[in-house]
Design a protein around this motif. Structure first.
Motif, PDB file in Angstrom:
ATOM      1  N   GLY A 162      43.114  21.451  54.336  1.00 50.95           N
ATOM      2  CA  GLY A 162      42.066  22.445  54.172  1.00 50.95           C
ATOM      3  C   GLY A 162      40.653  21.915  54.056  1.00 50.95           C
ATOM      4  O   GLY A 162      39.699  22.695  54.035  1.00 50.95           O
ATOM      5  N   ASN A 163      40.493  20.590  53.999  1.00 48.58           N
ATOM      6  CA  ASN A 163      39.157  20.029  53.789  1.00 48.58           C
ATOM      7  C   ASN A 163      38.195  20.354  54.925  1.00 48.58           C
ATOM      8  O   ASN A 163      37.039  20.708  54.704  1.00 48.58           O
ATOM      9  N   ALA A 164      38.664  20.219  56.162  1.00 51.52           N
ATOM     10  CA  ALA A 164      37.779  20.468  57.302  1.00 51.52           C
ATOM     11  C   ALA A 164      37.390  21.939  57.376  1.00 51.52           C
ATOM     12  O   ALA A 164      36.233  22.273  57.650  1.00 51.52           O
ATOM     13  N   ALA A 165      38.340  22.829  57.149  1.00 54.88           N
ATOM     14  CA  ALA A 165      38.026  24.256  57.147  1.00 54.88           C
ATOM     15  C   ALA A 165      37.063  24.592  56.016  1.00 54.88           C
ATOM     16  O   ALA A 165      36.176  25.439  56.172  1.00 54.88           O
ATOM     17  N   GLY A 166      37.220  23.915  54.900  1.00 57.02           N
ATOM     18  CA  GLY A 166      36.292  24.118  53.789  1.00 57.02           C
ATOM     19  C   GLY A 166      34.893  23.630  54.089  1.00 57.02           C
ATOM     20  O   GLY A 166      33.913  24.099  53.496  1.00 57.02           O
ATOM     21  N   ALA A 167      34.777  22.693  55.029  1.00 54.51           N
ATOM     22  CA  ALA A 167      33.461  22.162  55.397  1.00 54.51           C
ATOM     23  C   ALA A 167      32.686  23.090  56.316  1.00 54.51           C
ATOM     24  O   ALA A 167      31.454  22.955  56.431  1.00 54.51           O
ATOM     25  N   ALA A 176      24.463  26.048  51.056  1.00 53.13           N
ATOM     26  CA  ALA A 176      23.700  24.862  50.677  1.00 53.13           C
ATOM     27  C   ALA A 176      24.657  23.804  50.129  1.00 53.13           C
ATOM     28  O   ALA A 176      25.739  24.119  49.616  1.00 53.13           O
ATOM     29  N   ALA A 177      24.264  22.552  50.240  1.00 51.78           N
ATOM     30  CA  ALA A 177      25.091  21.456  49.747  1.00 51.78           C
ATOM     31  C   ALA A 177      25.359  21.611  48.255  1.00 51.78           C
ATOM     32  O   ALA A 177      24.519  22.110  47.501  1.00 51.78           O
ATOM     33  N   GLN A 178      26.540  21.198  47.833  1.00 54.61           N
ATOM     34  CA  GLN A 178      26.926  21.254  46.427  1.00 54.61           C
ATOM     35  C   GLN A 178      27.908  20.132  46.165  1.00 54.61           C
ATOM     36  O   GLN A 178      28.285  19.382  47.068  1.00 54.61           O
ATOM     37  N   ASP A 179      28.326  19.979  44.913  1.00 56.85           N
ATOM     38  CA  ASP A 179      29.293  18.952  44.574  1.00 56.85           C
ATOM     39  C   ASP A 179      30.561  19.145  45.402  1.00 56.85           C
ATOM     40  O   ASP A 179      31.112  20.255  45.464  1.00 56.85           O
ATOM     41  N   GLY A 180      31.011  18.086  46.034  1.00 52.20           N
ATOM     42  CA  GLY A 180      32.219  18.140  46.851  1.00 52.20           C
ATOM     43  C   GLY A 180      31.950  18.351  48.327  1.00 52.20           C
ATOM     44  O   GLY A 180      32.799  18.042  49.166  1.00 52.20           O
ATOM     45  N   ALA A 181      30.767  18.883  48.669  1.00 47.62           N
ATOM     46  CA  ALA A 181      30.481  19.186  50.069  1.00 47.62           C
ATOM     47  C   ALA A 181      30.471  17.931  50.935  1.00 47.62           C
ATOM     48  O   ALA A 181      30.954  17.947  52.076  1.00 47.62           O
ATOM     49  N   ALA A 182      29.936  16.834  50.423  1.00 56.94           N
ATOM     50  CA  ALA A 182      29.850  15.600  51.209  1.00 56.94           C
ATOM     51  C   ALA A 182      31.238  15.107  51.614  1.00 56.94           C
ATOM     52  O   ALA A 182      31.444  14.654  52.747  1.00 56.94           O
ATOM     53  N   GLU A 183      32.200  15.205  50.700  1.00 48.62           N
ATOM     54  CA  GLU A 183      33.561  14.762  51.018  1.00 48.62           C
ATOM     55  C   GLU A 183      34.181  15.641  52.099  1.00 48.62           C
ATOM     56  O   GLU A 183      34.843  15.145  53.012  1.00 48.62           O
ATOM     57  N   LEU A 184      33.956  16.948  52.009  1.00 47.96           N
ATOM     58  CA  LEU A 184      34.498  17.859  53.013  1.00 47.96           C
ATOM     59  C   LEU A 184      33.843  17.614  54.372  1.00 47.96           C
ATOM     60  O   LEU A 184      34.529  17.600  55.406  1.00 47.96           O
TER      61      LEU A 184
END
Length: 321
Positions: A162-167, A176-184
């Protein structure tokens, strides 16, 4: 800049286009020549990526270059193959030297990461799209396919889902960017084909594929090809902390089931092979089982069948992979 000058300047000069084991003749002739050792088979896969359908039309060239090759090489991982070479057919609306330099750099970076060589292709003018054909080698009779799953096997995946879909909301600028967004975002733009896992599965797994259209949709291919039913246990889905932080637990589960572009492996494994695979150090998450029957069935923690929240993965346009 003409076609041949473009090829010489941006692609033939790239590190990934230089000579390597298995590549007898690369860019510059009518055909490339590959050597496949005796006792091995050639694995071949082709993917086309179209702007506005598979990636945003204004995508960064470097990110796009590395992603385009990674999703193609992932097909080799799914077959348990060792990467050998690839070709690239690139259609460009115009020649932007900065974009081409970035695209080539991203392509070359991923090629070196995967150990695969650029051996030819084509360029033409038109709407932005790219077609990559990848070549790999696998010991004869050991390629992983979708058709060997048996009742009693475990259903497993090779990493969080689900990481890519979450990105996507961040890719499209909707959030807007938030905690965790960079990893996704890193998972979306630079997926890492699970080549080592695929090769470790040879002789152990009974069926395998890479997840591109979403867990449930892709597991349906194994179920159909193998003539079995796959049971997915919702409570065993591996979810990253970054995805949970960005979308919450419930949406994270929905994306893990129906979101696409994960490019982790899904595979079926006899129960007695699980310890050997884990001992090899490869990532393995058991998320269900194989039973007699047909189709894919989702169960809750109490073993009750529940309706899947999503029907499949939609790309940027109205088309599906």
């Amino acid at each position: 800049m003409g076609e041949f000058e473009l090829i010489r300047h941006y692609f033939a000069a790239a590190a990934c286009a230089q000579a390597a084991e298995g590549v007898v003749l690369g860019i510059g002739d009518d055909c490339a020549l590959l050597d496949v050792p005796v006792g091995e088979q050639l694995a071949v896969s082709t993917d086309t990526l179209v702007a506005g359908v598979h990636f945003p039309a204004d995508a960064n060239g470097r990110l796009l270059g590395q992603r385009a090759l990674a999703v193609s090489v992932s097909d080799l991982a799914a077959m348990g193959a060792t990467p050998l070479a690839f070709t690239l057919a690139l259609t460009l609306p115009d020649v932007c030297t900065d974009w081409l330099a970035d695209f080539t750099a991203g392509l070359d970076s991923m090629a070196r990461h995967c150990g695969v060589r650029l051996i030819g292709g084509d360029t033409t003018r038109g709407p932005l799209s790219m077609t990559l054909t990848v070549f790999g080698r696998v010991p004869s009779g050991q390629a992983l396919t979708r058709s060997g799953a048996r009742a009693g096997d475990l259903l497993c995946v090779g990493g969080p889902l689900g990481n890519a879909a979450g990105a996507l909301p961040f890719v499209l600028g909707e959030r807007a960017a938030q905690d965790g967004a960079a990893e996704l975002l890193a998972h979306y733009w630079s997926p890492s084909p699970q080549l080592a896992l695929g090769q470790a599965l040879r002789g152990l797994a009974t069926a395998a594929l890479d997840i591109s259209d979403g867990l449930l949709a892709d597991c349906a291919h194994i179920a159909s090809a193998s003539g079995v039913a796959l049971i997915v246990e919702e409570g065993r889905l591996p979810l990253s902390a970054a995805l949970r932080a960005c979308v919450g637990e419930q949406t994270a589960r929905q994306l893990a089931l129906g979101g696409g572009d994960d490019y982790v492996l899904a595979f079926t494994l006899p129960t007695e092979k699980l310890d050997a695979l884990r001992a090899s150090g490869q990532p393995v998450y058991v998320i269900g089982r194989v039973e007699a029957g047909q189709g894919v069935h989702l169960q809750d923690a109490e073993g009750r069948t529940i309706k899947p929240p999503l029907s499949g993965y939609q790309h940027f346009g109205s088309q599906c992979d």
